[in-house]
Design a protein around this motif. Sequence first.
Motif, mmCIF file in Angstrom:
data_model
loop_
_atom_site.group_PDB
_atom_site.id
_atom_site.type_symbol
_atom_site.label_atom_id
_atom_site.label_comp_id
_atom_site.label_asym_id
_atom_site.label_seq_id
_atom_site.Cartn_x
_atom_site.Cartn_y
_atom_site.Cartn_z
ATOM 1 N N GLU A 163 -47.120 -38.842 -17.159
ATOM 2 C CA GLU A 163 -45.950 -39.273 -16.386
ATOM 3 C C GLU A 163 -44.681 -38.686 -16.999
ATOM 4 O O GLU A 163 -44.667 -38.302 -18.166
ATOM 5 C CB GLU A 163 -45.864 -40.802 -16.358
ATOM 6 N N LEU A 164 -43.632 -38.639 -16.206
ATOM 7 C CA LEU A 164 -42.353 -38.135 -16.715
ATOM 8 C C LEU A 164 -41.539 -39.323 -17.199
ATOM 9 O O LEU A 164 -41.368 -40.307 -16.466
ATOM 10 C CB LEU A 164 -41.617 -37.395 -15.596
ATOM 11 N N SER A 165 -41.042 -39.226 -18.413
ATOM 12 C CA SER A 165 -40.327 -40.350 -19.009
ATOM 13 C C SER A 165 -38.918 -40.489 -18.399
ATOM 14 O O SER A 165 -38.112 -39.549 -18.444
ATOM 15 C CB SER A 165 -40.219 -40.109 -20.521
ATOM 16 N N LYS A 166 -38.673 -41.673 -17.851
ATOM 17 C CA LYS A 166 -37.346 -41.954 -17.262
ATOM 18 C C LYS A 166 -36.287 -41.897 -18.354
ATOM 19 O O LYS A 166 -35.153 -41.480 -18.132
ATOM 20 C CB LYS A 166 -37.339 -43.348 -16.626
ATOM 21 N N GLU A 167 -36.674 -42.356 -19.535
ATOM 22 C CA GLU A 167 -35.733 -42.365 -20.665
ATOM 23 C C GLU A 167 -35.316 -40.922 -20.989
ATOM 24 O O GLU A 167 -34.144 -40.641 -21.208
ATOM 25 C CB GLU A 167 -36.421 -43.018 -21.857
ATOM 26 N N GLN A 168 -36.292 -40.020 -20.998
ATOM 27 C CA GLN A 168 -35.963 -38.621 -21.297
ATOM 28 C C GLN A 168 -35.139 -37.996 -20.170
ATOM 29 O O GLN A 168 -34.266 -37.176 -20.411
ATOM 30 C CB GLN A 168 -37.254 -37.823 -21.522
ATOM 31 N N MET A 169 -35.424 -38.380 -18.931
ATOM 32 C CA MET A 169 -34.679 -37.798 -17.803
ATOM 33 C C MET A 169 -33.241 -38.318 -17.770
ATOM 34 O O MET A 169 -32.353 -37.658 -17.246
ATOM 35 C CB MET A 169 -35.407 -38.087 -16.489
ATOM 36 N N ASN A 170 -33.036 -39.509 -18.294
ATOM 37 C CA ASN A 170 -31.691 -40.051 -18.502
ATOM 38 C C ASN A 170 -30.830 -40.051 -17.226
ATOM 39 O O ASN A 170 -29.691 -39.585 -17.228
ATOM 40 C CB ASN A 170 -31.000 -39.253 -19.623
ATOM 41 N N GLY A 171 -31.427 -40.536 -16.119
ATOM 42 C CA GLY A 171 -30.666 -40.602 -14.875
ATOM 43 C C GLY A 171 -30.917 -39.424 -13.946
ATOM 44 O O GLY A 171 -30.498 -39.428 -12.786
ATOM 45 N N GLY A 172 -31.600 -38.394 -14.441
ATOM 46 C CA GLY A 172 -31.966 -37.257 -13.581
ATOM 47 C C GLY A 172 -33.033 -37.696 -12.578
ATOM 48 O O GLY A 172 -33.652 -38.739 -12.740
ATOM 49 N N ILE A 173 -33.217 -36.880 -11.536
ATOM 50 C CA ILE A 173 -34.181 -37.271 -10.497
ATOM 51 C C ILE A 173 -35.418 -36.371 -10.494
ATOM 52 O O ILE A 173 -35.378 -35.236 -10.977
ATOM 53 C CB ILE A 173 -33.571 -37.243 -9.072
ATOM 54 N N TYR A 174 -36.467 -36.894 -9.911
ATOM 55 C CA TYR A 174 -37.673 -36.123 -9.626
ATOM 56 C C TYR A 174 -37.679 -35.875 -8.122
ATOM 57 O O TYR A 174 -37.575 -36.820 -7.332
ATOM 58 C CB TYR A 174 -38.928 -36.912 -10.024
ATOM 59 N N LEU A 175 -37.789 -34.619 -7.741
ATOM 60 C CA LEU A 175 -37.712 -34.280 -6.329
ATOM 61 C C LEU A 175 -38.863 -33.351 -5.959
ATOM 62 O O LEU A 175 -39.049 -32.298 -6.577
ATOM 63 C CB LEU A 175 -36.385 -33.541 -6.117
ATOM 64 N N SER A 176 -39.628 -33.759 -4.952
ATOM 65 C CA SER A 176 -40.669 -32.853 -4.460
ATOM 66 C C SER A 176 -40.329 -32.505 -3.013
ATOM 67 O O SER A 176 -39.984 -33.393 -2.222
ATOM 68 C CB SER A 176 -42.036 -33.521 -4.594
ATOM 69 N N GLY A 177 -40.418 -31.211 -2.676
ATOM 70 C CA GLY A 177 -40.112 -30.773 -1.316
ATOM 71 C C GLY A 177 -41.047 -31.414 -0.325
ATOM 72 O O GLY A 177 -40.642 -31.836 0.759
ATOM 73 N N LYS A 178 -42.318 -31.488 -0.707
ATOM 74 C CA LYS A 178 -43.315 -32.057 0.186
ATOM 75 C C LYS A 178 -44.457 -32.624 -0.643
ATOM 76 O O LYS A 178 -44.935 -31.961 -1.565
ATOM 77 C CB LYS A 178 -43.834 -30.934 1.096
#
Length: 207
Positions: A163-178
């Motif tokens: 999984e991608l750590s929300k803490e590491q992303m620090n407010g950044g988003i995960y975006l998938s086109g489809k």
Amino acid sequence: MSADEKFYVSYNSVHKICQKAAADILETQGKPDVIIAIGGGGFIPARIIRTFLKKEGEKNIPIQAIGLSLYEDMGTGQDKIGKEVIRTQWLDFGSLDKHFDSLIGKNILIVDEVDDTRTTLHYALSELYKDVQSKAKELNASSSGTKFSVFVLHNKKKTKRAELSKEQMNGGIYLSGKDVDDIWIAYPWESHDIDAHTEKAKAQGNI
Ligand SMILES: O=P(O)(O)OC[C@H]1O[C@H](OP(=O)(O)OP(=O)(O)O)[C@H](O)[C@@H]1O
């Protein structure tokens, strides 16, 4: 679509996915300071999305390339395949402007073409995050303003290995086109007959 059929993706659809994603990113995150493309599949979407992230008259957003490959030991059985990430290339700020010597405090966009088991994205995010932490420590700087967003053209709907750590992303988003089923995605840059490929993509509505 039958289970053995591939999901054909046209260049046109890639372009449109990048255009839409750029608008979402600009709206929610603002303009990235740097794009990090995971090669080879991330290179083309990274270059396209840059077009839409830049407004007229503004400076181009630098694209940094990192090379990550999933280790595939076909001889050791299905459960071993794709488990290990090999780092073949890493960041090099080279002759970029002297203030751009690290990712500290930057709004960073990581780009790849597909999120399959998520192993590669997890590796990229956690290693980049570690780099920021250690550089900040070395410079006695604060890394608190650093945020990571992730953009992929396609996300496969399946159980992920990481999984991608929300803490590491620090407010950044995960975006998938489809979000797509767990089927073989045929990208145009892998095609040896782009006309036939594009026709198949059109027939599936991927234009
Ligand atoms: O979500 P995951 O299971 O980690 O898989 C996704 C990764 O697999 C592919 O890379 P590959 O190692 O095949 O290299 P390539 O990009 O050079 O084709 C793809 O480009 C992603 O980077």
